[in-house]
Design a protein around this motif. Structure first.
Motif, PDB file in Angstrom:
ATOM      1  N   PRO A 155       5.010   4.200  -2.305  1.00 50.95           N
ATOM      2  CA  PRO A 155       5.683   3.263  -1.228  1.00 50.95           C
ATOM      3  C   PRO A 155       4.353   2.206  -1.137  1.00 50.95           C
ATOM      4  O   PRO A 155       4.678   1.450  -0.479  1.00 50.95           O
ATOM      5  CB  PRO A 155       5.450   4.416  -0.157  1.00 50.95           C
ATOM      6  CG  PRO A 155       4.511   5.450  -0.310  1.00 50.95           C
ATOM      7  CD  PRO A 155       4.760   5.550  -1.682  1.00 50.95           C
ATOM      8  N   ASP A 156       3.165   2.418  -1.630  1.00 51.75           N
ATOM      9  CA  ASP A 156       2.076   1.417  -1.501  1.00 51.75           C
ATOM     10  C   ASP A 156       1.849   0.830  -2.824  1.00 51.75           C
ATOM     11  O   ASP A 156       0.681   0.046  -2.778  1.00 51.75           O
ATOM     12  CB  ASP A 156       0.837   1.846  -0.801  1.00 51.75           C
ATOM     13  CG  ASP A 156       0.290   3.229  -1.295  1.00 51.75           C
ATOM     14  OD1 ASP A 156       0.874   3.496  -2.789  1.00 51.75           O
ATOM     15  OD2 ASP A 156      -0.913   3.549  -1.015  1.00 51.75           O
ATOM     16  N   ALA A 157       2.340   1.070  -3.718  1.00 45.94           N
ATOM     17  CA  ALA A 157       2.149   0.590  -5.075  1.00 45.94           C
ATOM     18  C   ALA A 157       2.183  -1.073  -5.107  1.00 45.94           C
ATOM     19  O   ALA A 157       1.434  -1.503  -5.980  1.00 45.94           O
ATOM     20  CB  ALA A 157       3.304   1.225  -6.242  1.00 45.94           C
ATOM     21  N   GLY A 158       2.853  -1.513  -4.152  1.00 43.10           N
ATOM     22  CA  GLY A 158       2.891  -2.973  -4.410  1.00 43.10           C
ATOM     23  C   GLY A 158       1.823  -3.716  -3.528  1.00 43.10           C
ATOM     24  O   GLY A 158       1.756  -4.733  -3.218  1.00 43.10           O
ATOM     25  N   GLY A 159       1.106  -2.661  -2.767  1.00 42.97           N
ATOM     26  CA  GLY A 159       0.129  -3.410  -1.977  1.00 42.97           C
ATOM     27  C   GLY A 159       0.550  -3.705  -0.456  1.00 42.97           C
ATOM     28  O   GLY A 159       0.097  -4.531   0.038  1.00 42.97           O
ATOM     29  N   HIS A 160       1.604  -3.188  -0.128  1.00 44.70           N
ATOM     30  CA  HIS A 160       2.345  -3.677   1.148  1.00 44.70           C
ATOM     31  C   HIS A 160       1.872  -2.978   2.352  1.00 44.70           C
ATOM     32  O   HIS A 160       2.308  -3.126   3.541  1.00 44.70           O
ATOM     33  CB  HIS A 160       3.744  -3.517   0.962  1.00 44.70           C
ATOM     34  CG  HIS A 160       4.580  -4.275  -0.109  1.00 44.70           C
ATOM     35  ND1 HIS A 160       4.072  -5.559  -0.331  1.00 44.70           N
ATOM     36  CD2 HIS A 160       5.103  -3.823  -1.207  1.00 44.70           C
ATOM     37  CE1 HIS A 160       4.751  -5.962  -1.331  1.00 44.70           C
ATOM     38  NE2 HIS A 160       5.427  -4.969  -1.788  1.00 44.70           N
ATOM     39  N   GLY A 161       0.816  -2.111   2.392  1.00 50.16           N
ATOM     40  CA  GLY A 161       0.141  -1.499   3.450  1.00 50.16           C
ATOM     41  C   GLY A 161      -0.767  -2.155   4.179  1.00 50.16           C
ATOM     42  O   GLY A 161      -0.648  -3.701   4.027  1.00 50.16           O
ATOM     43  N   ALA A 162      -1.708  -1.699   4.888  1.00 50.16           N
ATOM     44  CA  ALA A 162      -2.647  -2.595   5.698  1.00 50.16           C
ATOM     45  C   ALA A 162      -3.369  -3.442   4.836  1.00 50.16           C
ATOM     46  O   ALA A 162      -3.845  -4.554   5.202  1.00 50.16           O
ATOM     47  CB  ALA A 162      -3.342  -1.744   6.548  1.00 50.16           C
ATOM     48  N   GLU A 163      -3.697  -3.200   3.630  1.00 47.35           N
ATOM     49  CA  GLU A 163      -4.549  -3.698   2.607  1.00 47.35           C
ATOM     50  C   GLU A 163      -3.739  -4.895   2.132  1.00 47.35           C
ATOM     51  O   GLU A 163      -4.489  -5.993   1.577  1.00 47.35           O
ATOM     52  CB  GLU A 163      -5.339  -2.941   1.696  1.00 47.35           C
ATOM     53  CG  GLU A 163      -5.872  -1.636   1.983  1.00 47.35           C
ATOM     54  CD  GLU A 163      -7.084  -2.009   2.926  1.00 47.35           C
ATOM     55  OE1 GLU A 163      -7.519  -3.048   2.416  1.00 47.35           O
ATOM     56  OE2 GLU A 163      -7.298  -1.399   3.767  1.00 47.35           O
ATOM     57  N   ARG A 306      -7.655   2.340  -2.311  1.00 48.96           N
ATOM     58  CA  ARG A 306      -7.023   2.441  -1.231  1.00 48.96           C
ATOM     59  C   ARG A 306      -5.502   2.435  -1.325  1.00 48.96           C
ATOM     60  O   ARG A 306      -4.686   2.804  -0.329  1.00 48.96           O
ATOM     61  CB  ARG A 306      -7.366   1.127  -0.416  1.00 48.96           C
ATOM     62  CG  ARG A 306      -9.030   1.188  -0.172  1.00 48.96           C
ATOM     63  CD  ARG A 306      -9.231   0.143   1.075  1.00 48.96           C
ATOM     64  NE  ARG A 306     -10.762   0.103   1.239  1.00 48.96           N
ATOM     65  CZ  ARG A 306     -11.115  -0.213   2.253  1.00 48.96           C
ATOM     66  NH1 ARG A 306     -10.473  -1.297   3.243  1.00 48.96           N
ATOM     67  NH2 ARG A 306     -12.609  -0.311   2.565  1.00 48.96           N
ATOM     68  N   THR A 307      -4.915   2.055  -2.590  1.00 53.70           N
ATOM     69  CA  THR A 307      -3.486   2.040  -2.923  1.00 53.70           C
ATOM     70  C   THR A 307      -3.376   2.826  -4.119  1.00 53.70           C
ATOM     71  O   THR A 307      -4.070   2.651  -5.189  1.00 53.70           O
ATOM     72  CB  THR A 307      -2.951   0.902  -2.949  1.00 53.70           C
ATOM     73  OG1 THR A 307      -3.219  -0.028  -3.934  1.00 53.70           O
ATOM     74  CG2 THR A 307      -3.150   0.105  -1.445  1.00 53.70           C
ATOM     75  N   SER A 308      -2.211   3.248  -4.457  1.00 53.84           N
ATOM     76  CA  SER A 308      -2.067   3.981  -5.775  1.00 53.84           C
ATOM     77  C   SER A 308      -1.942   3.080  -6.793  1.00 53.84           C
ATOM     78  O   SER A 308      -2.143   3.399  -8.033  1.00 53.84           O
ATOM     79  CB  SER A 308      -0.632   4.926  -5.489  1.00 53.84           C
ATOM     80  OG  SER A 308       0.513   4.061  -5.334  1.00 53.84           O
ATOM     81  N   ALA A 309      -1.569   1.965  -6.475  1.00 52.23           N
ATOM     82  CA  ALA A 309      -1.525   0.970  -7.708  1.00 52.23           C
ATOM     83  C   ALA A 309      -2.832   0.505  -7.976  1.00 52.23           C
ATOM     84  O   ALA A 309      -2.813  -0.092  -9.345  1.00 52.23           O
ATOM     85  CB  ALA A 309      -0.680  -0.399  -7.096  1.00 52.23           C
ATOM     86  N   ASP A 310      -3.745   0.894  -7.465  1.00 56.24           N
ATOM     87  CA  ASP A 310      -5.079   0.402  -7.758  1.00 56.24           C
ATOM     88  C   ASP A 310      -5.963   1.516  -8.659  1.00 56.24           C
ATOM     89  O   ASP A 310      -6.949   1.187  -9.151  1.00 56.24           O
ATOM     90  CB  ASP A 310      -6.180  -0.130  -6.743  1.00 56.24           C
ATOM     91  CG  ASP A 310      -5.882  -1.337  -6.007  1.00 56.24           C
ATOM     92  OD1 ASP A 310      -5.059  -2.184  -6.585  1.00 56.24           O
ATOM     93  OD2 ASP A 310      -6.101  -1.513  -4.567  1.00 56.24           O
ATOM     94  N   VAL A 311      -5.296   2.423  -9.166  1.00 56.23           N
ATOM     95  CA  VAL A 311      -5.996   3.603  -9.752  1.00 56.23           C
ATOM     96  C   VAL A 311      -6.342   3.180 -11.207  1.00 56.23           C
ATOM     97  O   VAL A 311      -7.353   3.376 -11.688  1.00 56.23           O
ATOM     98  CB  VAL A 311      -5.019   4.834  -9.737  1.00 56.23           C
ATOM     99  CG1 VAL A 311      -5.406   5.876 -10.892  1.00 56.23           C
ATOM    100  CG2 VAL A 311      -4.970   5.295  -8.348  1.00 56.23           C
TER     101      VAL A 311
END
Length: 371
Positions: A155-163, A306-311
């Motif tokens: 759900p946060d792979a695109g960086g759509h969370g708080a960051e 902070r997001t799974s996309a940044d791993v």
């Protein structure tokens, strides 16, 4: 082939060249891809390049083949941890990443001892060809690994969370987006920079120790190399120890602090006092501690993003900075030893690097909660 010692060293170290220059860029480029297919592709490139190297007739083709091999290498070291992280979670994932962190000493030991035996029996070309064939066989075995399910989607792979907030998508990246990206990458860069000092320490040790044994204890060059290889292989125990300790909940910051044992070991290993036995025992301390810290670095990867996309990006940063440390460490420590006109300077030189590394590694994990 009539190569100089400098050419031999360049051929040996060039396998990390692409990782040192393009590790981060490669991680960004590989992020959308299935890590299993990426891993297989990297292994195939390494295997085919290895076959090319085994048929090289001169230095240019030998070096060129190794540079091609380094392309496959950077793909493998970026894709493999991402794939491991997608195969499990919690303590199981932490243990698996710590074990993955032992790949370098295991590979170096197998290459040194297995390569020596094969070269003696069949010649160096056949030895390299067999190693390349084994790499291609591993690519075939990887076909049975899970594929797309291990991708860094979520759900946060695109960086759509708080960051990911702070800019209008219709107007491009805003100041908030840039600040968020800096915050997201600060901890991966701290982890990678700390890892660079650890990589520099162990590669400097492996590069300098055979010469030290020959100069100070009159150990024949071939035997000195074998002893150093044995010490490197003994270090694998540190990686498995890290997996056990992390599984039992040992705080990563304490395991990172253990890196200070490496310069302590270097003071004794290169101190020209106490005889060969003391030196070898201290060398084992360096190798075991190094692997304990390296395994913990890989286990920390999920904690510094902070997001799974940044791993994948974090893994690229660690791979690139670690390779920079591997390339820069030996010549820098060598210059210090030359300037000081004595092997005693190895300990202080490594102490400076490891002390900075401990600060960076502890800052990277901060107060992150371990699984």
């Amino acid at each position: 082939m009539g190569l100089s010692l400098g050419q031999v060293g360049l051929v040996a170290s060039s396998v990390t060249a692409v990782a040192a220059v393009l590790g981060l860029a490669a991680s960004v480029a590989l992020r959308p891809l299935d890590p299993r297919r990426t891993l297989i592709g990297g292994l195939v490139v390494m295997g085919l390049a290895g076959l090319l190297v085994s048929r090289a007739g001169g230095f240019p083709l030998l070096l060129g083949g190794r540079l091609v091999e380094s392309v496959g290498y950077v793909v493998v070291v970026i894709a493999a941890p991402v794939l491991v992280m997608g195969l499990g979670d919690g303590g199981r994932r932490t243990t698996a990443l710590a074990i993955w962190g032992t790949f370098m000493p295991v590979g170096l030991a197998l290459g040194a001892f297995g390569g020596g035996l094969l070269s003696a029996a069949f010649g160096w070309r056949a030895s390299l060809a067999i190693a390349a064939a084994a790499t291609l066989a591993m690519a075939g075995a990887a076909l049975w690994l899970p594929g797309a399910g291990a991708r860094q989607d979520g759900p946060d792979a695109g960086g759509h969370g708080a960051e990911g907030q702070g800019g209008d998508p219709r107007r491009g990246e805003g100041p908030g987006d840039r600040r968020a990206r800096v915050r997201r990458l600060a901890r991966p860069f701290a982890l990678g920079a700390g890892f660079a000092t650890i990589s520099a320490t162990i590669v400097s040790f492996v590069a300098l120790y055979p010469t030290y044994l020959h100069d100070e204890f009159d150990v024949p060059s071939a035997a000195a190399g074998t002893l150093t290889g044995s010490v490197s292989f003994a270090g694998v125990a540190g990686g498995f120890a890290a997996s056990v300790l992390l599984r039992r909940g040992a705080p990563m910051k304490y395991l990172f602090t253990a890196a200070l044992l490496m310069p302590v070991g270097a003071f004794a290993a290169f101190g020209s006092a106490g005889g060969l036995g003391i030196s070898m025992t201290s060398a084992v301390l360096i190798a075991v501690t190094n692997e304990l810290v390296v395994a913990t670095v890989f286990a920390a990867l999920p904690l510094v993003v902070r997001t799974s996309a940044d791993v994948g990006v974090a893994n690229g940063v660690v791979a690139q900075l670690g390779s920079v440390g591997s390339l820069a460490g030996p010549p820098l420590v060598g210059l210090v030893v030359t300037a000081a006109d004595g092997w005693w300077a190895v300990g202080p030189a490594l102490l400076v690097g490891c002390a900075a590394g401990v600060v960076l590694l502890r800052a990277a994990v901060g107060r992150a909660r371990q699984a």
